[in-house]
Design a protein around this motif. Sequence first.
Motif, PDB file in Angstrom:
ATOM      1  N   ARG A  88       0.816  -1.216   0.000  1.00  0.00           N
ATOM      2  CA  ARG A  88       0.000   0.000   0.000  1.00  0.00           C
ATOM      3  C   ARG A  88       0.849   1.266   0.000  1.00  0.00           C
ATOM      4  O   ARG A  88       0.383   2.328  -0.386  1.00  0.00           O
ATOM      5  CB  ARG A  88      -0.923   0.005   1.224  1.00  0.00           C
ATOM      6  N   ILE A  89       2.083   1.158   0.446  1.00  0.00           N
ATOM      7  CA  ILE A  89       2.962   2.328   0.489  1.00  0.00           C
ATOM      8  C   ILE A  89       3.250   2.804  -0.938  1.00  0.00           C
ATOM      9  O   ILE A  89       3.579   2.017  -1.822  1.00  0.00           O
ATOM     10  CB  ILE A  89       4.287   1.996   1.193  1.00  0.00           C
ATOM     11  N   THR A  90       3.142   4.102  -1.153  1.00  0.00           N
ATOM     12  CA  THR A  90       3.514   4.669  -2.451  1.00  0.00           C
ATOM     13  C   THR A  90       5.029   4.619  -2.603  1.00  0.00           C
ATOM     14  O   THR A  90       5.761   5.151  -1.759  1.00  0.00           O
ATOM     15  CB  THR A  90       3.034   6.127  -2.563  1.00  0.00           C
ATOM     16  N   PHE A 124      -8.463  -6.063 -11.968  1.00  0.00           N
ATOM     17  CA  PHE A 124      -8.335  -5.163 -10.827  1.00  0.00           C
ATOM     18  C   PHE A 124      -8.330  -3.692 -11.233  1.00  0.00           C
ATOM     19  O   PHE A 124      -8.859  -2.843 -10.509  1.00  0.00           O
ATOM     20  CB  PHE A 124      -7.037  -5.455 -10.062  1.00  0.00           C
ATOM     21  N   LYS A 125      -7.743  -3.389 -12.364  1.00  0.00           N
ATOM     22  CA  LYS A 125      -7.523  -1.995 -12.758  1.00  0.00           C
ATOM     23  C   LYS A 125      -8.852  -1.233 -12.863  1.00  0.00           C
ATOM     24  O   LYS A 125      -9.811  -1.698 -13.467  1.00  0.00           O
ATOM     25  CB  LYS A 125      -6.778  -1.930 -14.089  1.00  0.00           C
ATOM     26  N   ASP A 126      -8.864  -0.046 -12.241  1.00  0.00           N
ATOM     27  CA  ASP A 126     -10.015   0.860 -12.257  1.00  0.00           C
ATOM     28  C   ASP A 126     -11.226   0.321 -11.510  1.00  0.00           C
ATOM     29  O   ASP A 126     -12.316   0.876 -11.622  1.00  0.00           O
ATOM     30  CB  ASP A 126     -10.429   1.223 -13.694  1.00  0.00           C
ATOM     31  N   LYS A 127     -11.044  -0.753 -10.737  1.00  0.00           N
ATOM     32  CA  LYS A 127     -12.156  -1.336  -9.983  1.00  0.00           C
ATOM     33  C   LYS A 127     -12.053  -0.932  -8.520  1.00  0.00           C
ATOM     34  O   LYS A 127     -10.975  -0.669  -8.006  1.00  0.00           O
ATOM     35  CB  LYS A 127     -12.133  -2.861 -10.094  1.00  0.00           C
ATOM     36  N   GLY A 128     -13.203  -0.916  -7.844  1.00  0.00           N
ATOM     37  CA  GLY A 128     -13.217  -0.626  -6.407  1.00  0.00           C
ATOM     38  C   GLY A 128     -14.426   0.191  -6.019  1.00  0.00           C
ATOM     39  O   GLY A 128     -14.621   1.293  -6.543  1.00  0.00           O
ATOM     40  N   ASP A 133     -10.678   0.225  -1.447  1.00  0.00           N
ATOM     41  CA  ASP A 133     -10.732  -0.881  -2.408  1.00  0.00           C
ATOM     42  C   ASP A 133     -10.124  -0.463  -3.739  1.00  0.00           C
ATOM     43  O   ASP A 133      -9.388  -1.229  -4.365  1.00  0.00           O
ATOM     44  CB  ASP A 133     -12.178  -1.342  -2.630  1.00  0.00           C
ATOM     45  N   TYR A 134     -10.455   0.749  -4.173  1.00  0.00           N
ATOM     46  CA  TYR A 134      -9.929   1.248  -5.440  1.00  0.00           C
ATOM     47  C   TYR A 134      -8.405   1.322  -5.399  1.00  0.00           C
ATOM     48  O   TYR A 134      -7.728   0.818  -6.304  1.00  0.00           O
ATOM     49  CB  TYR A 134     -10.510   2.632  -5.743  1.00  0.00           C
ATOM     50  N   THR A 135      -7.866   1.911  -4.335  1.00  0.00           N
ATOM     51  CA  THR A 135      -6.412   2.052  -4.234  1.00  0.00           C
ATOM     52  C   THR A 135      -5.726   0.693  -4.177  1.00  0.00           C
ATOM     53  O   THR A 135      -4.728   0.465  -4.867  1.00  0.00           O
ATOM     54  CB  THR A 135      -6.042   2.880  -2.987  1.00  0.00           C
TER      55      THR A 135
END
Length: 247
Positions: A88-90, A124-128, A133-135
């Motif tokens: 999760r870390i950028t 997964f891409k663009d979902k959430g 959830d999106y991130t």
Amino acid sequence: MLNRGSGIALLLLVFGALPLVLAQGTTTATSKDKDKGGKTKEIEIVERLLAARKEYQITLENLRAQYIATGDIEHARWAEEELLQFHRITKQAYVLDLDVPPPTLQGIYNIPEANDLYRRAMTFKDKGMTSNDYTDNQRRAELLLQQLLSNYPTSDKISDTAYQLGDLYESKAYRMYARSALYFERCVDWNAKTQLDARLRAARLYEKQLNDRAKAIQLYKDVTIHEIDNKRVEEAQKRLTDLGAKK
């Protein structure tokens, strides 16, 4: 109560890093120091950072697997949670040349394993449904797409993969515009006949986010030369006019 600045400085000291001195006239290195191999030193440090990130991830994955194999569910959950927080870390691309593969890759083979990674990434891409959830899903997509480029650099999916990474890094989950622009460029480098709007997307970023007028003009001109989509060509021509570019 500590203010935010002093709190960050304290954390850095506690964890062994020296805070940056931001007083006027103070810098971390002089121009003369930079000329004496500052860039080389930066690359060496970033290479060590990338290796450390990889080693940390692999170690956590191995630890989790060990706990699962021995039936230690609680410790396995700890390792899994730590691994999740790590992902999760950028993670910034401090040196783009160490992050983005070179333009000389040739994606000419249909590789089933690469195709599977691409399909999984796109689930997964663009979902959430929620922000978290999106991130998390964008991180999952990024990992799979980067794995494709690392493991299958001759796959015929690398151009599309570069485009999707460019789109990811431009999104609100990242906002890494220089990284995004270069991946859009790689989409074209690896497939000059791509039907995707990678040239235009890169040009917009160089113009509007990165303030690189010369690069934007170059790419807008490429759009007018190579693209067949009328709307893209019209936009590029308008931007060239507005930027005062010579024909």
